[in-house]
Design a protein around this motif. Structure first.
Motif, short mmCIF file in Angstrom:
data_model
loop_
_atom_site.label_atom_id
_atom_site.label_comp_id
_atom_site.label_asym_id
_atom_site.label_seq_id
_atom_site.Cartn_x
_atom_site.Cartn_y
_atom_site.Cartn_z
N GLU A 165 6.26 -3.16 -1.15
CA GLU A 165 7.62 -3.73 -1.81
C GLU A 165 7.94 -5.02 -1.39
N LYS A 166 7.61 -5.49 -0.16
CA LYS A 166 7.92 -6.89 0.39
C LYS A 166 6.89 -7.90 -0.47
N ASP B 190 6.45 0.02 2.48
CA ASP B 190 7.46 -1.10 2.54
C ASP B 190 6.86 -2.19 2.33
#
Lengths: 269, 332
Positions: A95-96, A92
């Motif tokens: 993704e950031k 995640d």
């Protein structure tokens, strides 16, 4: 004639001295000059000479975030300064990072003239100065007048979070080791959107490898963002210009239109 | 070996210096290991002295016992009021709640300005009066914000967190008065909490930067005159102001020209006092040079914190977007 002989002797002994002085380029054999306190003297003005501020990882040349400025502000290719090549993001977090990259023109804290944080302050394309004082070791960065005082005494616990962190230093031989905590996690590591979080902990190592270079290493950990601690390393280059000094780069004014332009009255300057 | 020998001599010399008879009474300035007068320490400012002297006091530089007692009583009352106040208020501003502010310890000094002898700013030149009146198409320089907010340029550099300027970083205000001095061979650093400034002052006699380079904090060169550090600063920009740029003292000195030449003199007069004196020489702005004296008291417990003024500046976008919202309301 005597003068000529004399000159020749002086010249050849100078050459021998020069050879002697430059021969041990290996960091293992180089002994840094001493500061007033007897520790290695790291003081001076330094700057990185790489593309780490564009992207810590390997990257091809590409257009910069502003097509309006053409080749100016476009991104030169560069090799990774990360040990092993890539940053071990959790899925995640990766993704950031990608989202950060997509919005870098407006969201990069560098564009907003925010203090660059650690480690980024050390490899931005602006010089910084190290001063070894009895009160601690001061790092002064040209970018945004950012600075930090490294406490060389009894380690202090971080109070409130800051951009430039709580800096506790100690010497390991001739290497200055700085433990940086209390970072607010709002700074980025580069223009590619690499970042750390609230748990960011950076351990830096500065070693003078010869009269003109420092070796810089930083171990970066934050279990909320990365799967394991990771490391960057690079040389930093001493500015050898006569009377080199830091100049002022108070960039707030250059960022105001970006930050506040949308709130201005229509038609006002 | 030579180095070790020298060290032994130095240690002996300093021990001998400490035990020299007759020196205990008279305080002498300590020296750094490399022999410069040692000014290092935390020297926070104290907002207990007005910049300009009330005209009624004339050329008197200190308060009488009675006046001082009055001032102390006033300060006590103020402190009580501050501690009882709450943050809630129907007025909107960027100032902190009053229980945060540092109004300073009352002092007998009647004004920071010690020259001219009346403790007041010399008159402005005609040129500067005209400039201040005609700046920004007749609106004048942005001082204390009065409500107009078409652009961020309607707000002064204080609100915009650009810098407090060199003197504005030292002249005490109601918060963030930390000043720290660090030394190393060949240079002195003056760190200010306001707004994370750190001025590196070379002592090696190098020339100033070319006049084409202009900086808010100027370009400083230092040298020692006895135990006094003398710093001469030039290369200022004319975009700056002296004092806190309209947000602090009433009658702030305000805008200065790029001709400003600032001479600071820093002297430790006892273990806990550093006299900070600065002469402002800008004949384009003021008809005469003027001098301030700020006695700074050592405070080893003061913690100089990172003041991320710009990074946390939501005031500008709030002020501007608020003004736009008002306009929309009016046109409805």
């Amino acid at each position: 004639m005597r003068n000529l002989v004399h000159t020749t002797i002086v010249a050849s002994s100078a050459l021998a001295l020069l050879l002697l002085a430059t021969a041990p380029t290996d960091a293992q054999t180089y002994r840094a000059p001493r500061a007033a306190d007897g520790h290695a003297d790291l003081s001076g003005i330094y700057e990185a000479l790489n593309t780490a501020n564009w992207d810590l990882e390997d990257h091809s040349p590409q257009q910069g975030p502003m097509w309006q400025t053409g080749a100016i502000g476009s991104e030169p290719a560069g090799e990774s300064v990360v040990e092993g090549g890539t940053i071990p993001y959790k899925p995640d977090a990766l993704e950031k990072k990608k989202l950060n990259f997509a919005n870098r023109r407006t969201n990069d804290p560098e564009a907003k003239c925010y203090m660059p944080g650690i480690p980024r302050a050390n490899y931005m394309p602006y010089p910084f100065q190290i001063v070894q004082s009895p009160r601690g070791i001061m790092f002064i960065y040209e970018f945004a007048s950012a600075n930090r005082l490294v406490n060389m005494g009894k380690p202090e616990e971080a109070g409130s979070d800051t951009w430039m962190g709580t800096n506790n230093g100690h010497w390991e031989g001739d290497t200055l080791v700085i433990d940086v905590t209390g970072l607010n996690g709002l700074a980025w590591f580069d223009r590619a959107g690499d970042f750390g979080g609230k748990q960011l902990h950076v351990v830096e190592r500065f070693t003078r490898t010869d009269p003109y270079h420092l070796n810089y290493e930083a171990t970066i950990e934050d279990s909320t963002v990365f799967t394991r601690p990771w490391k960057i390393s690079m040389p930093l280059y001493r500015k050898v210009e006569k009377n080199a000094q830091l100049l002022e780069f108070k960039c707030v004014e250059f960022a105001e239109e970006l930050l506040y332009g949308q709130f201005k009255k229509q038609g006002s300057k | 070996m030579i180095r070790v020998g020298l060290l032994v001599v130095m240690v002996c010399a300093s021990l001998w210096g400490q035990t020299k008879p007759g020196q205990a009474k008279n305080w002498t300035s300590p020296k750094t290991p490399w022999g410069d007068p040692d000014l290092q320490g935390m020297w926070p400012g104290n907002m207990g002295v007005p910049l300009q002297r009330p005209e009624s006091l004339g050329t008197r530089t200190t308060l009488t016992d009675e006046e001082f007692a009055q001032k102390e009583a006033q300060a006590k009352k103020q402190a009580q009021a501050d501690s009882q106040s709450t943050a809630a208020s129907d007025s909107v501003g960027i100032g902190p709640p009053s229980y945060w502010v540092e109004r300073g310890k009352p002092s007998r000094q009647t004004s920071l300005i010690i020259d001219p002898p009346n403790g007041r700013l010399p008159p402005l030149t005609e040129e500067e009066q005209k400039l201040r009146k005609e700046a920004r198409g007749g609106k004048g320089f942005p001082g204390e914000w009065r409500g107009e907010a078409n652009s961020y340029e309607d707000l002064n550099i204080y609100y915009r967190c650009i810098t407090r300027g060199l003197l504005g970083s030292i002249i005490p205000v109601v918060y963030n008065n930390g000043n720290e001095i660090l030394q190393a061979p060949g240079l002195v650093i003056i760190r200010n909490e306001m707004i994370h400034e750190s001025r590196v002052i070379p002592l090696d006699g190098r020339p100033h930067l070319n006049p084409a380079i202009r900086q808010y904090m100027g370009d400083s060169r230092g040298h020692w005159e006895g135990n006094t550090l003398v710093i001469e600063t030039t290369n200022f920009t004319d975009k700056d102001a002296i004092g806190s740029n309209g947000a602090g003292y009433p009658g702030d000195p305000g805008h200065h020209s790029a001709d400003l030449k600032l001479t600071e003199r820093l002297t430790r007069v006892d273990a806990d006092t550093l006299n900070y004196q600065a002469t402002i020489d800008d004949l384009k702005t003021w008809t005469k040079p003027w001098t301030i004296l700020i006695p700074l008291k050592r405070n080893d417990h003061y913690q100089l914190l990172e003041y991320a003024c710009h990074e946390g500046n939501i005031a500008i976008s709030d002020i501007l977007s608020g003004a736009r919202a008002d306009e929309r309301k009016e046109t409805k």
